[in-house]
Write an enzyme that holds these catalytic residues in place. Sequence first.
Site: not given
Length: 399
Positions: A203, A272, A334
């Site tokens: 990315n 991911d 999270k």
Amino acid sequence: MKIILGVGGGIAAYKAAELARLLMQENHEVQAVMTAAAQEFVRPLTFAALTGRKVLTDLFAIESAIEHISVAQEHELLAIAPATADLIAKMALGLADDFLTTLYLAFTGTVVIAPAMNVNMWEHPATQANLQTLRLRGHRIVEPESGYLACGMTGPGRLADPETIAEAIRRESQKRRDFEGETVLVTAGPTQEPLDPVRYISNRSSGKMGYALAEAAAARGARVILISGPVHLAPPRGVELVPVRTAVEMREKVFEHLGPASIVVKAAAVADFHLSKVPDHKVKKTAARISLELDPTPDILAELGRKKGDRVLIGFAAETQNLAQEARRKLDSKNCDMVVGNLVGASESGFESDLNEVILVMRTGETVALPRALKREIADRIFDQVLKLRLALHAAHGR
Ligand code: PMT
């Protein structure tokens, strides 16, 4: 404080004498260092008389061949006034051809730079790029004033008033080493997920945000472990770099180094999905179309949330829409203490840029918006909020 006053060669060098006087008046120990050019404007005797110390001028005319190293180690703050375009360029590039520039490279403390030059030199892209490099290194630039310049032109370039420079030095010196004794674990950059021995998915993360956080924490006295995906950045000084490539490697290193950390900042843009079985050989172009079946990578932040104990856990959220809601959702799901949300996709912030504009969503329910600023400044504001958050959480738990 023990301060080095580096004097560059500009007409404003005479104002540095007033700065030396102000610093002495505040009971600092001042060691003046002058470049050869500075001595064309003001004689070393002026500074020797004001500071009560021999002025250091020449790399080769000193008692010890390593005096620049010992002087660097013995002082806490290096103020350079006036900083000429030439001196700024040398510092940005790391050129060390005289006492002051060599000392600068050996110096690890706080650096305050007060530039002064002709308006065109000030506005030149080279000077501005060099200043940006120094800002990103965490140095404090005391902007020059605008007005009539010695060259006869009018505009920005006049050395800031000695009182203004002294005030900047005062503020920098008061910045506490407020993370001394702590270990901060920072993740940065992208991960690369191989598709075969020559191809990968990744990315746009440059690592700038994570490296700025690592530098800010180190400047504030923390031991910093920086777990970084592949980036083109030099690790900040004093930081322990742990290079990784994939999400799986990052997870492994995060948990290997988690032990001593009291703060964990997950600025990395972790992939991911990945190919869990990577072919041993390059995939040949035999078919017109191929499909990739990707599996989820380990969610490091979620696992940290389960195992964090008393640590402050800071996640990041890069979103293209619904920033606040997404950041809050990540914070809750999270078990983070803070989530730094940045809207990505907009220009001049987020991925790759030196700037960022973020919201800090806190476990206390509070949300703080930080306007667009250098990532290095954003990093300091994030650590300022960590201190406040800790106080609030301790108060809430009656500790
Ligand atoms: O590197 P720069 O060019 O300076 O750009 C900065 C940045 C935009 C990369 C950075 O500021 C940022 O937002 N980083 C997080 C990007 C991201 O992956 O966001 P996310 O919403 O996909 O992930 C949320 C959080 O989970 C992040 O803290 C991430 O590190 C973590 N995560 C994600 C996936 C995964 N498998 N494990 C994780 O731990």
